[in-house]
Structure formats: C-alpha cells, structure tokens
Motif scaffolding. Structure first.
Motif, PDB file in Angstrom:
ATOM      1  N   SER A   1      -4.361  13.275   1.001  1.00 12.07           N
ATOM      2  CA  SER A   1      -3.607  13.820  -0.220  1.00 12.07           C
ATOM      3  C   SER A   1      -2.332  14.558   0.424  1.00 12.07           C
ATOM      4  O   SER A   1      -1.489  14.591  -0.272  1.00 12.07           O
ATOM      5  N   ALA A   2      -2.606  15.076   1.446  1.00  9.94           N
ATOM      6  CA  ALA A   2      -1.258  15.806   1.954  1.00  9.94           C
ATOM      7  C   ALA A   2      -0.257  14.601   2.439  1.00  9.94           C
ATOM      8  O   ALA A   2       1.003  14.820   1.991  1.00  9.94           O
ATOM      9  N   VAL A   3      -0.773  13.409   2.964  1.00  5.62           N
ATOM     10  CA  VAL A   3       0.199  12.516   3.323  1.00  5.62           C
ATOM     11  C   VAL A   3       0.844  11.944   2.025  1.00  5.62           C
ATOM     12  O   VAL A   3       1.987  11.683   2.076  1.00  5.62           O
ATOM     13  N   ASN A   4       0.083  11.744   1.030  1.00  9.07           N
ATOM     14  CA  ASN A   4       0.541  10.920  -0.161  1.00  9.07           C
ATOM     15  C   ASN A   4       1.779  12.045  -0.779  1.00  9.07           C
ATOM     16  O   ASN A   4       2.630  11.546  -1.267  1.00  9.07           O
ATOM     17  N   GLY A   5       1.232  13.362  -0.810  1.00 12.19           N
ATOM     18  CA  GLY A   5       2.256  14.046  -1.245  1.00 12.19           C
ATOM     19  C   GLY A   5       3.638  14.215  -0.545  1.00 12.19           C
ATOM     20  O   GLY A   5       4.572  14.388  -1.067  1.00 12.19           O
ATOM     21  N   ALA A   6       3.366  14.207   0.751  1.00 11.12           N
ATOM     22  CA  ALA A   6       4.717  14.243   1.714  1.00 11.12           C
ATOM     23  C   ALA A   6       5.355  13.066   1.332  1.00 11.12           C
ATOM     24  O   ALA A   6       6.671  13.275   1.464  1.00 11.12           O
ATOM     25  N   PHE A   7       4.864  11.889   1.219  1.00 11.58           N
ATOM     26  CA  PHE A   7       5.615  10.829   1.185  1.00 11.58           C
ATOM     27  C   PHE A   7       5.537  10.038  -0.062  1.00 11.58           C
ATOM     28  O   PHE A   7       6.412   8.900  -0.206  1.00 11.58           O
ATOM     29  N   GLY A   8       5.177  10.808  -0.803  1.00 10.79           N
ATOM     30  CA  GLY A   8       5.140  10.011  -2.249  1.00 10.79           C
ATOM     31  C   GLY A   8       4.326   8.735  -2.763  1.00 10.79           C
ATOM     32  O   GLY A   8       4.750   7.905  -3.302  1.00 10.79           O
ATOM     33  N   SER A   9       3.189   8.678  -1.928  1.00 12.15           N
ATOM     34  CA  SER A   9       2.489   7.229  -1.760  1.00 12.15           C
ATOM     35  C   SER A   9       1.494   7.387  -3.280  1.00 12.15           C
ATOM     36  O   SER A   9       0.888   8.432  -3.452  1.00 12.15           O
ATOM     37  N   VAL A  10       1.572   6.110  -3.863  1.00 10.05           N
ATOM     38  CA  VAL A  10       0.807   6.150  -5.109  1.00 10.05           C
ATOM     39  C   VAL A  10      -0.760   5.789  -4.651  1.00 10.05           C
ATOM     40  O   VAL A  10      -1.616   5.453  -5.703  1.00 10.05           O
ATOM     41  N   ALA A  11      -1.063   5.244  -3.516  1.00 13.75           N
ATOM     42  CA  ALA A  11      -2.177   4.486  -2.893  1.00 13.75           C
ATOM     43  C   ALA A  11      -3.130   5.337  -2.356  1.00 13.75           C
ATOM     44  O   ALA A  11      -2.950   5.822  -1.220  1.00 13.75           O
ATOM     45  N   PRO A  12      -4.078   5.984  -3.059  1.00 12.51           N
ATOM     46  CA  PRO A  12      -5.020   6.768  -2.379  1.00 12.51           C
ATOM     47  C   PRO A  12      -6.048   6.044  -1.890  1.00 12.51           C
ATOM     48  O   PRO A  12      -6.197   4.960  -1.908  1.00 12.51           O
ATOM     49  N   ILE A  13      -7.006   6.810  -1.174  1.00 10.33           N
ATOM     50  CA  ILE A  13      -8.233   6.369  -0.322  1.00 10.33           C
ATOM     51  C   ILE A  13      -9.432   6.846  -0.968  1.00 10.33           C
ATOM     52  O   ILE A  13      -9.421   8.061  -1.571  1.00 10.33           O
ATOM     53  N   SER A  14     -10.661   6.445  -0.828  1.00  9.22           N
ATOM     54  CA  SER A  14     -12.000   7.086  -1.300  1.00  9.22           C
ATOM     55  C   SER A  14     -13.115   5.980  -0.493  1.00  9.22           C
ATOM     56  O   SER A  14     -12.797   5.306   0.379  1.00  9.22           O
ATOM     57  N   PHE A  15     -14.227   6.229  -1.128  1.00 12.16           N
ATOM     58  CA  PHE A  15     -15.279   5.607  -0.338  1.00 12.16           C
ATOM     59  C   PHE A  15     -15.194   4.066  -1.069  1.00 12.16           C
ATOM     60  O   PHE A  15     -14.985   3.863  -2.180  1.00 12.16           O
TER      61      PHE A  15
END
Length: 358
Positions: free
Chosen positions: A42-56
């Motif tokens: 979540s920190a990486v996505n917030g910093a770089f504006g990525s729309v692709a999350p990760i999960s199980f």
C-alpha cells in the motif's frame, strides 16, 4: 461520494481474498507477518500511483501447497521464488521474457495451471468428502446462475463451512505459529523440492503478473495501460521475501475490482490496509477455526476449470502453430509450471533447428 464507491470496491476485493487467506492458514502460513506485506504494497502504490494491488492468490497458494511437503519447504519455495522475481522486476525483464517465449506458450502454461487447480480441488474432497463436494456443487450452481466469481467464492465457502460446523461439528486447532500475533523466524532450506517449487512459482508469477496486471490496468479505462509491471513484480517479490522469512503467506498480483473504482489507486490502498488490519488484530484465525480447507474446493474448481483454462487454452491454441503451446499446457498440468515453460521454450527453439515446423 467517490470515497464510498472506492470503499465498496475495496470491501468486495477483501471478501474475495478472505477465503484464500483461510486457505493460506490451512497450509500452515502465519497471518500476522503477512499483514506487513499488505502495508508495504500500500505504501509503494501510494508513492508511485500504482493501480495494481496484491493479495492472497489461490493459484500460488495451491501450487506452493502442492509442491512443498512441509511448512519449511513451502516458505523456502516462496523465498526462492521471490528472489527470482525481484531480479526480473529490477532488471525490467518481465516483458522481454514474454516476448522471447511468445504469448501462446505463456497462455499454454497458464491453461495448464487451470487444470492443476481443478485437480487440486478434486483432491481436497478426498479428506473431507461431503464438505468438499458440497462446496463444488454450490460453486458450480452459483457461477452458472451469476457468472460472478465473488458470489461463487462467498456462497461456496459459507454454505460448505456452515454444513461442516453444524452438521459435522468441525472445529480446527490451528498451529500456534499460524495464529500467534508475533514473529517466528523461519530459516530457508534448500533441496530439490524447494528448487523445483521456487522455479515453478516464479514461472506462475511471470504469467500472472502479465495477465492479471494488464487486466487490472484495462479495468481503469485509462490509456495507455497505467500498470507498471516491473514495479508490480518488484513490490510483490519484496513483500514475499520478507514475509516468507517470518513464516507468512505469499501475496501476489490479482485481478482487482478496485481498478474500476472512481479513484483506483485509493481503492487499492484501502483494500490492502483493510486486509492488513484484519490480519493484525487476529480476526482471520478466529474465522478460520470454523472453515475446513475443503470449503475452498468449489472456488478452486471454478477458477481453474471455468475461468482460467478456457480463456488461456483458447489463446494458446488459437494460432496456426499449436503443437508447442499444447505440449506446454499438458506438461504444466502433469508436472508444474516450470517444467511446462521450459519444455515449451526448448521445443520452440530446437524444433526449427532440426527442420520441424512448430
């Protein structure tokens, strides 16, 4: 009211991930350290504006559980696979690998994974027959009526778990390291099983990151595709590397409905933070005591046989030359993704040298 739509999309993806988180616990993975994978992403996505999350991700969990005979083998497979994927992500090699092998071979490998998942689902019914077959029956009926994977997951898991809890009086005693809210350092081991598993997991993630990552990007409606595949691969690898050393579960790229939210980046971050809170406060293990592993069989069967296999098999076998992707598909299904991908690569480059068309 964008925030409400973002929150609803995030909650939907969380509901999708919880049954797979329960599956992770049945394989012996600890949930507390896994929460930090979600926080990191979540920190990486917030910093770089990525729309692709990760999960199980059911595919990686099923593969790891199938190839790893013990808990330490499974965490070592994840650690080894994360090292391979980190190198691929940092060097920007993901798209180059796909271009070299071709989409047909990659699709053949993913179609083979679909068959693997369906077989694993059937195998789950051998230990808990009534619960497993009930889960599969509910999943098939639900998917036929709704064509919705989230409803398929929720109903098949809930109905089969209620049956197990109230009819068969099912209660699970999860190992201490799975439920404890503290860290257990898990030293990696190296053997033939681990090497095979790490290579197979890396091959699976190469295909999943390309397909799931790009599909998630397409769902935003933004052009060009907003997903940075190298960033997604590196983030997933770092998350897996850290959590595997602490006995945590792998978290990988997924097709996420948060991408269709008004603010896809915010929705993805919300989803991962909600999941992190659920794991940190220990809610998932409390739920998991009443959910048998066979309750996930229905979802795995639909995911493998109906969602993954038909689309990827059509992509693999839809061209003029089908022999190599067909063999890739079969070898993956019988053995593992690494064996399938390597077989396809060898045939693609060797057969023309001996004068045989592919």
């Amino acid at each position: 009211m964008h925030w409400l739509a973002d929150l609803l999309a995030a909650i939907g993806v969380v509901l999708n991930g919880l049954p797979q988180g329960i599956m992770a616990m049945t394989l012996g993975f600890a949930v507390f350290p896994t929460s930090f994978s979600f926080i990191l992403a979540s920190a990486v996505n917030g910093a770089f504006g990525s729309v692709a999350p990760i999960s199980f991700q059911a595919e990686s969990l099923a593969l790891t559980g199938n190839l790893g005979r013990t808990f330490r083998e499974r965490t070592s497979i994840i650690f080894g696979g994360s090292i391979i994927m980190l190198v691929i992500g940092l060097t920007g090699s993901l798209s180059k690998i796909v271009s070299l092998l071709g989409n047909d071979i990659m699709s053949g490998m993913m179609a083979g994974v679909g068959i693997m998942l369906a077989k694993i689902a059937i195998d789950m019914t051998k230990s808990e027959k009534r619960t497993g077959w009930l889960s599969i029956a509910v999943a098939v009926i639900t998917y036929i009526l709704t064509k919705d994977l989230v409803w398929t997951i929720v109903l098949s898991v809930v109905v089969s778990s209620l049956y197990a809890a109230f009819v068969e009086r099912y209660r699970a005693d999860l190992p201490e390291h799975v439920t404890a809210r503290r860290f257990f350092l898990t030293k990696p081991i190296l053997n033939r099983n681990v090497v095979r598993g790490a290579l197979s997991l890396a091959c699976l993630n190469i295909g999943a990151n390309i397909s799931y990552g790009l599909i998630t990007g397409q769902m935003t409606g933004i052009k060009p595709n907003p997903v940075n595949l190298n960033l997604l691969t590196s983030t997933q690898a770092l998350a897996d590397m850290g959590t595997s050393l602490l006995g945590g579960a792998p978290v990988e790229s997924i097709i996420s409905a948060t991408a269709s939210a008004p603010e896809p980046v915010i929705a993805g971050i919300m989803m991962m933070l909600i999941m992190a809170v659920i794991l940190l406060v220990g809610w998932l293990p409390k739920i998991g005591r009443y959910v048998p592993s066979a309750s996930i069989a229905g979802f795995l069967f639909i995911l493998g046989a109906v969602v993954i296999f038909p689309e990827d098999a059509a992509a693999a076998l839809g061209g003029a030359h089908i022999m190599v992707p067909a063999i890739t598909l079969v070898v993956t299904a019988v053995f593992d993704p690494f064996a399938g991908l390597m077989t396809g690569a060898v045939l693609k480059f060797v057969l023309p040298l001996v004068g045989l068309g592919v």
